[in-house]
Design an enzyme around this catalytic site. Structure first.
Site, PDB file in Angstrom:
ATOM      1  N   GLN A 188     -13.384  39.018 -17.615  1.00  0.00           N
ATOM      2  CA  GLN A 188     -14.059  40.286 -17.360  1.00  0.00           C
ATOM      3  C   GLN A 188     -13.666  41.342 -18.388  1.00  0.00           C
ATOM      4  O   GLN A 188     -12.766  41.152 -19.188  1.00  0.00           O
ATOM      5  CB  GLN A 188     -13.719  40.755 -15.935  1.00  0.00           C
ATOM      6  CG  GLN A 188     -12.231  40.730 -15.643  1.00  0.00           C
ATOM      7  CD  GLN A 188     -11.907  40.517 -14.157  1.00  0.00           C
ATOM      8  OE1 GLN A 188     -12.782  40.524 -13.304  1.00  0.00           O
ATOM      9  NE2 GLN A 188     -10.636  40.366 -13.860  1.00  0.00           N
TER      10      GLN A 188
ATOM     11  N   HIS B  65      -5.291  50.713  -0.123  1.00  0.00           N
ATOM     12  CA  HIS B  65      -4.089  49.868  -0.069  1.00  0.00           C
ATOM     13  C   HIS B  65      -3.325  49.986   1.248  1.00  0.00           C
ATOM     14  O   HIS B  65      -2.748  49.004   1.720  1.00  0.00           O
ATOM     15  CB  HIS B  65      -3.201  50.157  -1.278  1.00  0.00           C
ATOM     16  CG  HIS B  65      -3.809  49.649  -2.559  1.00  0.00           C
ATOM     17  ND1 HIS B  65      -4.056  50.447  -3.650  1.00  0.00           N
ATOM     18  CD2 HIS B  65      -4.273  48.417  -2.888  1.00  0.00           C
ATOM     19  CE1 HIS B  65      -4.628  49.727  -4.610  1.00  0.00           C
ATOM     20  NE2 HIS B  65      -4.769  48.500  -4.176  1.00  0.00           N
TER      21      HIS B  65
ATOM     22  N   ASP C 164      -6.046  30.637 -10.510  1.00  0.00           N
ATOM     23  CA  ASP C 164      -7.241  30.822  -9.692  1.00  0.00           C
ATOM     24  C   ASP C 164      -6.831  30.682  -8.219  1.00  0.00           C
ATOM     25  O   ASP C 164      -6.319  29.629  -7.805  1.00  0.00           O
ATOM     26  CB  ASP C 164      -8.263  29.736 -10.073  1.00  0.00           C
ATOM     27  CG  ASP C 164      -9.579  29.911  -9.331  1.00  0.00           C
ATOM     28  OD1 ASP C 164      -9.637  30.736  -8.396  1.00  0.00           O
ATOM     29  OD2 ASP C 164     -10.540  29.218  -9.695  1.00  0.00           O
TER      30      ASP C 164
ATOM     31  N   PRO D  77     -15.583  36.521 -11.389  1.00  0.00           N
ATOM     32  CA  PRO D  77     -14.452  35.698 -10.915  1.00  0.00           C
ATOM     33  C   PRO D  77     -14.207  35.813  -9.412  1.00  0.00           C
ATOM     34  O   PRO D  77     -13.555  34.960  -8.828  1.00  0.00           O
ATOM     35  CB  PRO D  77     -13.256  36.239 -11.712  1.00  0.00           C
ATOM     36  CG  PRO D  77     -13.684  37.553 -12.257  1.00  0.00           C
ATOM     37  CD  PRO D  77     -15.162  37.515 -12.392  1.00  0.00           C
TER      38      PRO D  77
ATOM     39  N   GLU E  85      -3.152  36.055  -9.125  1.00  0.00           N
ATOM     40  CA  GLU E  85      -4.185  36.836  -9.837  1.00  0.00           C
ATOM     41  C   GLU E  85      -4.656  36.000 -11.011  1.00  0.00           C
ATOM     42  O   GLU E  85      -3.857  35.534 -11.825  1.00  0.00           O
ATOM     43  CB  GLU E  85      -3.581  38.163 -10.283  1.00  0.00           C
ATOM     44  CG  GLU E  85      -4.384  38.949 -11.302  1.00  0.00           C
ATOM     45  CD  GLU E  85      -5.778  39.367 -10.838  1.00  0.00           C
ATOM     46  OE1 GLU E  85      -5.886  40.027  -9.799  1.00  0.00           O
ATOM     47  OE2 GLU E  85      -6.757  38.998 -11.529  1.00  0.00           O
TER      48      GLU E  85
ATOM     49  N   ASP F   1      -7.760  40.276  -1.757  1.00  0.00           N
ATOM     50  CA  ASP F   1      -7.960  41.599  -2.363  1.00  0.00           C
ATOM     51  C   ASP F   1      -8.832  41.399  -3.603  1.00  0.00           C
ATOM     52  O   ASP F   1      -8.394  41.531  -4.730  1.00  0.00           O
ATOM     53  CB  ASP F   1      -6.578  42.148  -2.741  1.00  0.00           C
ATOM     54  CG  ASP F   1      -6.648  43.570  -3.284  1.00  0.00           C
ATOM     55  OD1 ASP F   1      -7.744  44.151  -3.317  1.00  0.00           O
ATOM     56  OD2 ASP F   1      -5.591  44.079  -3.687  1.00  0.00           O
ATOM     57  N   SER F   2     -10.081  41.079  -3.341  1.00  0.00           N
ATOM     58  CA  SER F   2     -10.954  40.621  -4.424  1.00  0.00           C
ATOM     59  C   SER F   2     -11.900  41.706  -4.896  1.00  0.00           C
ATOM     60  O   SER F   2     -12.146  42.701  -4.217  1.00  0.00           O
ATOM     61  CB  SER F   2     -11.785  39.447  -3.926  1.00  0.00           C
ATOM     62  OG  SER F   2     -12.726  39.898  -2.977  1.00  0.00           O
ATOM     63  N   THR F   3     -12.464  41.491  -6.072  1.00  0.00           N
ATOM     64  CA  THR F   3     -13.597  42.280  -6.543  1.00  0.00           C
ATOM     65  C   THR F   3     -14.830  41.854  -5.740  1.00  0.00           C
ATOM     66  O   THR F   3     -14.747  41.019  -4.847  1.00  0.00           O
ATOM     67  CB  THR F   3     -13.848  42.009  -8.040  1.00  0.00           C
ATOM     68  OG1 THR F   3     -14.012  40.597  -8.209  1.00  0.00           O
ATOM     69  CG2 THR F   3     -12.681  42.481  -8.888  1.00  0.00           C
ATOM     70  N   ASP F   4     -15.971  42.404  -6.080  1.00  0.00           N
ATOM     71  CA  ASP F   4     -17.212  41.995  -5.425  1.00  0.00           C
ATOM     72  C   ASP F   4     -17.518  40.532  -5.756  1.00  0.00           C
ATOM     73  O   ASP F   4     -17.016  39.999  -6.735  1.00  0.00           O
ATOM     74  CB  ASP F   4     -18.371  42.888  -5.899  1.00  0.00           C
ATOM     75  CG  ASP F   4     -18.189  44.326  -5.427  1.00  0.00           C
ATOM     76  OD1 ASP F   4     -17.515  44.535  -4.412  1.00  0.00           O
ATOM     77  OD2 ASP F   4     -18.724  45.235  -6.086  1.00  0.00           O
TER      78      ASP F   4
END
Lengths: 281, 281
Positions: free
Chosen positions: A31, A62, A137, A162, A106, A155-158
């Site tokens: 990214q 958080h 991963d 990834p 991460e 705790d992921s991105t959209d």
């Protein structure tokens, strides 16, 4: 000259913040990562053009992704964070003295390094002796784990790029397996307001509901995310987030929270009708 | 050509919505009124450059400004709305069969006429036989009223321009006097997030707290207002909004709400620590 960063929250909605300076720009295998310094929100982490963390309001995200689970099971000893490379979730977990082991998985070391270099407000506890960071991963990492973690935080991105696999049924199944009988999973569960977010919210929630006997969602007000109205999923093998709420043991910790408190714990599970309707099976 | 309307939420933050067309533009003795048609939010009422009402999410604001008081005192008979020229608050009140009299005092007839012409979704109940509209300054209107209303809703713009006096101590005193012993006042109480809004929130809340024996605040998620995190004040002569919550009598009404429900009623009074701290006396 004025500098502005604009996030395209939808095709038809833009959110812009005035920028003091562009602090970091990098591209990893996964990214594009940028850190900007802004007038209103302080330092801001942006991934692929999406606001991830701001100095002004990251405490909301958080605290809420961590404290609710700890309020239900104050004896959590082993915690796993999947994603969360900025370190904010780990920072909150290190505040609980009962937690003995914090693993953070991460996929992108560039995010972690940039956070260590420029976002000390979130990354400040990554060197805590209880913390181990794995650059892997999360989907692969979790596969061979069994009955080990008391808490898994996704705790992921959209679910684009990834983060996508972290919204799959196979992954949630592996999380279930990796949890102890006391286990709780909390996941970033998108937002009910704009159709694109709402679709992913429903999909994730439905998948988790098929696997975990207890599956709920709770909300928090996150001004710098699209619509400001966001959800976390709470899934567990036996604990109900309200009925099994212990009252908070960590009084000292609780005095230092800026968002979370006991009333918020309960109140956050009260969802508007239009959200409940979307989450119906 | 693309048309966008941008609201300057603070000096350093902008929120923009893509526009299909500019439906109405007018200037009254008090303010500039615009109605636009947008891709994401439908028809939007803008006053002096600030988003007041959008077709997509006005239900959140209007349900929350009305239903909480009715959940505490389901016997409200006489209601006064100060401001609220778009008609949305009145529309919600007309849904309660026990209410016999609804007075709306709006200083600006241009807002009401534009809403009647272009915003039928909010103005649709202004012709209900129980409704009387007075085109007057709410501050003057309330002065000689005594022990009359069971509910006063201060549905005002921000405390700049014509809305300013609706945030004064003298005005809140007059509201107290105009209320019956069962009386409840609900007011638009700004937002805790951006400093400008937070300052007005604190000032209004402190003033009301000096006058009413019971003074609380409750929150709602309003995506098209700055930060999305907004409060209403709940003040009353004797009813506590939680302890005196009756359970909702109007089951039929409740089935049609899109935001409000019994859990939300209670949950909305749970405020984050950083908000509680600002509201401390």
């Amino acid at each position: 000259m004025e500098l502005w960063f604009t996030e395209n929250q939808t095709e038809n909605v833009k959110f812009s913040m005035k920028v003091k300076g562009h602090v970091f720009s990098g591209k990893s295998d996964f990214q594009k990562i940028d850190i900007i310094d802004t007038y209103e929100f302080g330092r801001v982490l942006v991934i692929d053009g999406w606001t991830m963390v701001t100095e002004k309001d990251e405490f909301i995200y958080h605290e809420m992704i961590t404290h609710v689970a700890l309020g239900v099971n104050p004896n959590i000893k082993r915690a796993l964070v999947i994603g969360g490379g900025d370190g904010g979730t780990v920072r909150e977990l290190t505040g609980f003295p009962t937690i003995e082991e914090i693993h953070m998985v991460e996929i992108d070391p560039v995010v972690v390094q940039a956070s260590k270099d420029y976002l000390s407000y979130t990354s400040c506890k990554l060197n805590d002796p209880r913390v181990t960071v794995y650059y892997e991963d999360g989907i692969k990492y979790i596969k061979d784990k069994e009955n080990y973690y008391d808490l898994i935080i996704v705790d992921s991105t959209d679910p684009i790029g990834p983060g996508e696999g972290l919204f799959s049924e196979a992954f949630y199944n592996d999380c279930y397996k990796a949890l102890t009988e006391e286990g709780i999973m909390v996941n970033q569960c998108e937002s009910p307001y704009y159709p694109n977010n709402a679709r992913e919210m429903k999909r994730a929630y439905n998948k988790i509901g098929k696997i975990f006997p207890i599956c709920k969602a709770y909300q928090y007000n996150m001004p710098t995310y699209a619509s400001g109205h966001w959800l976390f999923g709470f899934a567990s093998k036996k604990y109900d987030p309200i009925n099994d709420f212990k009252g908070f043991k960590f009084k000292e910790k609780l005095e230092n929270t800026k968002y979370y408190n006991e009333e918020i714990h309960k109140g956050a599970f009260a969802l508007p009708n239009y959200v409940l309707k979307q989450l119906e099976k």
